[in-house]
Scaffold this motif. Structure first.
Motif, PDB file in Angstrom:
ATOM      1  N   ILE A 210     -22.998 108.380 -83.688  1.00 12.15           N
ATOM      2  CA  ILE A 210     -22.108 108.800 -84.776  1.00 12.15           C
ATOM      3  C   ILE A 210     -20.991 107.774 -84.870  1.00 12.15           C
ATOM      4  CG2 ILE A 210     -20.669 110.651 -85.690  1.00 12.15           C
ATOM      5  CD1 ILE A 210     -22.304 112.608 -84.067  1.00 12.15           C
ATOM      6  N   LEU A 211     -20.915 107.175 -86.039  1.00 16.22           N
ATOM      7  CA  LEU A 211     -20.145 105.955 -86.168  1.00 16.22           C
ATOM      8  C   LEU A 211     -18.980 106.069 -87.142  1.00 16.22           C
ATOM      9  CD1 LEU A 211     -21.972 102.776 -85.947  1.00 16.22           C
ATOM     10  CD2 LEU A 211     -20.487 102.925 -87.904  1.00 16.22           C
ATOM     11  N   HIS A 212     -17.868 105.503 -86.759  1.00 16.31           N
ATOM     12  CA  HIS A 212     -16.674 105.474 -87.602  1.00 16.31           C
ATOM     13  C   HIS A 212     -16.225 104.025 -87.640  1.00 16.31           C
ATOM     14  CE1 HIS A 212     -13.306 107.352 -89.554  1.00 16.31           C
ATOM     15  NE2 HIS A 212     -12.414 106.974 -88.649  1.00 16.31           N
ATOM     16  N   GLY A 218     -19.827  97.048 -93.798  1.00 17.52           N
ATOM     17  CA  GLY A 218     -20.806  96.069 -93.333  1.00 17.52           C
ATOM     18  C   GLY A 218     -22.089  96.704 -92.849  1.00 17.52           C
ATOM     19  N   LEU A 219     -22.039  98.004 -92.527  1.00 16.40           N
ATOM     20  CA  LEU A 219     -23.251  98.652 -92.014  1.00 16.40           C
ATOM     21  C   LEU A 219     -24.262  98.859 -93.146  1.00 16.40           C
ATOM     22  CD1 LEU A 219     -24.608 100.109 -89.590  1.00 16.40           C
ATOM     23  CD2 LEU A 219     -23.525 102.217 -90.390  1.00 16.40           C
ATOM     24  N   GLN A 220     -25.505  98.501 -92.859  1.00 18.20           N
ATOM     25  CA  GLN A 220     -26.594  98.719 -93.825  1.00 18.20           C
ATOM     26  C   GLN A 220     -27.743  99.415 -93.111  1.00 18.20           C
ATOM     27  OE1 GLN A 220     -27.759  94.909 -95.409  1.00 18.20           O
ATOM     28  NE2 GLN A 220     -25.877  94.713 -96.614  1.00 18.20           N
ATOM     29  N   ARG A 262     -28.299  97.434 -89.521  1.00 16.77           N
ATOM     30  CA  ARG A 262     -27.755  96.121 -89.152  1.00 16.77           C
ATOM     31  C   ARG A 262     -26.330  96.039 -89.697  1.00 16.77           C
ATOM     32  NH1 ARG A 262     -30.959  92.236 -93.581  1.00 16.77           N
ATOM     33  NH2 ARG A 262     -29.809  92.979 -95.390  1.00 16.77           N
ATOM     34  N   VAL A 263     -25.615  94.988 -89.326  1.00 16.05           N
ATOM     35  CA  VAL A 263     -24.263  94.793 -89.862  1.00 16.05           C
ATOM     36  C   VAL A 263     -24.199  93.416 -90.526  1.00 16.05           C
ATOM     37  CG1 VAL A 263     -21.798  94.618 -89.310  1.00 16.05           C
ATOM     38  CG2 VAL A 263     -23.220  96.295 -88.118  1.00 16.05           C
ATOM     39  N   MET A 264     -23.823  93.428 -91.791  1.00 14.93           N
ATOM     40  CA  MET A 264     -23.660  92.189 -92.551  1.00 14.93           C
ATOM     41  C   MET A 264     -22.193  92.052 -92.932  1.00 14.93           C
ATOM     42  SD  MET A 264     -26.722  90.920 -93.095  1.00 14.93           S
ATOM     43  CE  MET A 264     -26.803  89.991 -94.626  1.00 14.93           C
ATOM     44  N   TYR A 277     -13.846  96.558 -86.841  1.00 21.66           N
ATOM     45  CA  TYR A 277     -13.999  97.339 -85.618  1.00 21.66           C
ATOM     46  C   TYR A 277     -14.819  98.559 -85.969  1.00 21.66           C
ATOM     47  CZ  TYR A 277     -10.312  94.825 -83.107  1.00 21.66           C
ATOM     48  OH  TYR A 277      -9.569  93.870 -82.462  1.00 21.66           O
ATOM     49  N   SER A 278     -15.710  98.977 -85.081  1.00 22.41           N
ATOM     50  CA  SER A 278     -16.343 100.274 -85.267  1.00 22.41           C
ATOM     51  C   SER A 278     -16.319 100.986 -83.923  1.00 22.41           C
ATOM     52  CB  SER A 278     -17.755 100.125 -85.822  1.00 22.41           C
ATOM     53  OG  SER A 278     -18.574  99.484 -84.886  1.00 22.41           O
ATOM     54  N   VAL A 279     -16.296 102.311 -84.014  1.00 22.20           N
ATOM     55  CA  VAL A 279     -16.245 103.128 -82.806  1.00 22.20           C
ATOM     56  C   VAL A 279     -17.317 104.189 -82.963  1.00 22.20           C
ATOM     57  CG1 VAL A 279     -14.784 104.543 -81.338  1.00 22.20           C
ATOM     58  CG2 VAL A 279     -13.761 102.753 -82.706  1.00 22.20           C
ATOM     59  N   LEU A 281     -19.908 107.317 -81.084  1.00 22.99           N
ATOM     60  CA  LEU A 281     -20.328 108.158 -79.974  1.00 22.99           C
ATOM     61  C   LEU A 281     -21.849 108.043 -79.862  1.00 22.99           C
ATOM     62  CD1 LEU A 281     -18.934 110.305 -78.039  1.00 22.99           C
ATOM     63  CD2 LEU A 281     -20.099 112.010 -79.435  1.00 22.99           C
ATOM     64  N   PHE A 282     -22.311 107.532 -78.717  1.00 27.79           N
ATOM     65  CA  PHE A 282     -23.747 107.396 -78.459  1.00 27.79           C
ATOM     66  C   PHE A 282     -24.157 108.530 -77.524  1.00 27.79           C
ATOM     67  CE2 PHE A 282     -25.289 102.777 -79.191  1.00 27.79           C
ATOM     68  CZ  PHE A 282     -24.563 102.694 -80.376  1.00 27.79           C
ATOM     69  N   THR A 283     -25.195 109.266 -77.889  1.00 28.65           N
ATOM     70  CA  THR A 283     -25.592 110.389 -77.046  1.00 28.65           C
ATOM     71  C   THR A 283     -27.027 110.248 -76.541  1.00 28.65           C
ATOM     72  OG1 THR A 283     -24.046 111.787 -78.223  1.00 28.65           O
ATOM     73  CG2 THR A 283     -25.723 112.902 -76.912  1.00 28.65           C
TER      74      THR A 283
HETATM   75  O1  LIG Z   1     -20.634  98.362 -86.153  1.00 31.42           O
HETATM   76  C1  LIG Z   1     -21.485  99.025 -86.726  1.00 31.42           C
HETATM   77  O2  LIG Z   1     -21.316  99.506 -87.851  1.00 31.42           O
HETATM   78  C2  LIG Z   1     -22.815  99.294 -86.076  1.00 31.42           C
HETATM   79  C3  LIG Z   1     -22.859  99.051 -84.598  1.00 31.42           C
HETATM   80  C4  LIG Z   1     -24.228  99.277 -84.053  1.00 31.42           C
HETATM   81  O3  LIG Z   1     -25.190  99.401 -84.754  1.00 31.42           O
HETATM   82  C5  LIG Z   1     -24.424  99.357 -82.597  1.00 31.42           C
HETATM   83  O4  LIG Z   1     -23.461  99.103 -81.863  1.00 31.42           O
HETATM   84  O5  LIG Z   1     -25.535  99.683 -82.166  1.00 31.42           O
END
Ligand SMILES: O=C(O)CCC(=O)C(=O)O
Ligand SMILES: [Fe+2]
Length: 346
Positions: A210-212, A218-220, A262-264, A277-279, A281-283
């Motif tokens: 879950i991403l913020h 940039g996220l695709q 991916r991130v572009m 920056y992205s943060v 929660l990986f579960t």
């Molecule tokens: O930064 C993002 O939007 C994605 C990051 C990501 O896909 C990852 O860390 O696995």
């Protein structure tokens, strides 16, 4: 084509209510069709948005030596990962070229905090990074992660219910064996001549991610017919992207689509102080993941053997493999992951 955007305002979401049923239809549709939904969490305070990105900046801008410290006993990849200009994982153990590394800002770096929803988890990471303490960092990590954990639990409850897997305490025991980590990612400002691909296409090894993000998009994600579509609106401070990982895809016997993403990054990043920056929660499941019988029938024969999720995560990252980036033969691009299908597919 856009992914479903679902309003998770707290009053609306009473399990069993009409709006719950409606939201849960959209969540499950989004996960099956795209492996991805956007959640608008209206009650998410802007202060928490600001403080979690302040926290991410603080930790990711610490000296390399501090970030390289051991912060986790969990088997798996290192907690701090840097990808250098050649798209290779920098050798994290080599402290000699620290000054070099600081001069040359890596294009992508991320750091993971285990058990961030608990005081113990948040505090033990904080104390390693700041032996003198950093109350604000610890507070922000914990408050933010708890909000994301709420989203995780609502989404998973919906998936269980919609598929009739919710009898007895099955959801509770799935929830209780869930293991979270908070991943903070920083992307360097693009310079002329840099590739726009900041993070190559992949699926996460998680159940859900879950991403913020801060306000740099940039996220695709990749659709079923192979088109890349951007997600996340500019300037939204209360929007979260839920991505289904390989773990959920396998648990659901491929009912849920594992989301390729991916991130572009483009020239917008040339503006000063506009790093992305992205943060997130990986579960993971702490233990063995077994496909529930509800997902298996004549039309959907069993596709995965039971698997240990952390074992899979090690395999996914090529740990112990001769072509792992930390092994002498570094032939493999470390950002290329192995899949759940090759790990335990039938
Ligand atoms: O930064 C993002 O939007 C994605 C990051 C990501 O896909 C990852 O860390 O696995
Ligand atoms: Fe990812």
């Amino acid at each position: 084509m856009i992914i479903p955007v679902i309003d998770f305002s707290v009053e609306k979401l009473k399990p069993g209510s009409e709006s719950w049923i409606c939201a849960s239809k959209e969540v499950v549709y989004g996960l099956e069709e795209y492996g991805c939904v956007e959640i608008m969490y209206e009650k998410f305070p802007i202060e928490l948005h600001n403080s979690i990105f302040d926290a991410a900046k603080q930790v990711l801008n610490l000296p390399e030596k501090a970030k390289k410290q051991r912060v986790s006993d969990r088997p798996g990849p290192k907690s701090y990962i840097v990808v250098n200009n050649n798209n290779n994982v920098a050798d994290n153990d080599d402290d000699d070229d620290e000054d070099e590394a600081n001069k040359d800002v890596p294009p992508f770096q991320n750091i993971a905090i285990d058990n961030p929803t608990t005081l113990q988890g948040a505090q033990s990471f904080t104390n390693i990074m700041w032996p003198q303490g950093n109350h604000n960092f610890c507070e922000s990590v914990m408050c933010f992660s708890k909000r994301l954990e709420e989203i995780y639990e609502i989404v998973m409850r919906m998936v269980f219910e919609k598929n009739g897997v919710d009898q007895g305490d099955r959801f509770e025991s799935f929830k209780n064996s869930s293991f979270h980590l908070l991943r903070m990612v920083k992307y360097k400002v693009r310079e002329k001549g840099d590739s726009n691909v900041a993070l190559i296409d992949h699926r996460d090894s998680t159940i859900l991610s879950i991403l913020h993000q801060n306000q740099i998009n940039g996220l695709q994600i990749k659709t079923k017919n192979g088109h890349w579509i951007p997600v996340l609106k500019p300037n939204s401070t209360s929007s979260f992207i839920v991505l289904a990982g390989e773990g959920l895809m396998a648990w659901s016997n491929d009912r849920v689509r594992g989301c390729e993403h991916r991130v572009m990054l483009d020239d917008l990043m040339e503006m000063k102080n506009k790093e992305r920056y992205s943060v997130a929660l990986f579960t993971f499941i702490n233990g063995v993941v077994d496909v529930p019988k509800e997902f298996v029938d004549d039309e959907h024969p069993l596709r995965y053997k039971p698997f240990d999720h952390f074992e899979f995560n090690r395999y996914y990252h090529h740990i112990d493999s001769p072509d792992h980036p930390q092994q002498p033969n570094k032939s493999l691009n470390p950002l290329i992951r192995r899949t759940i299908k090759t790990f335990c597919g039938i």
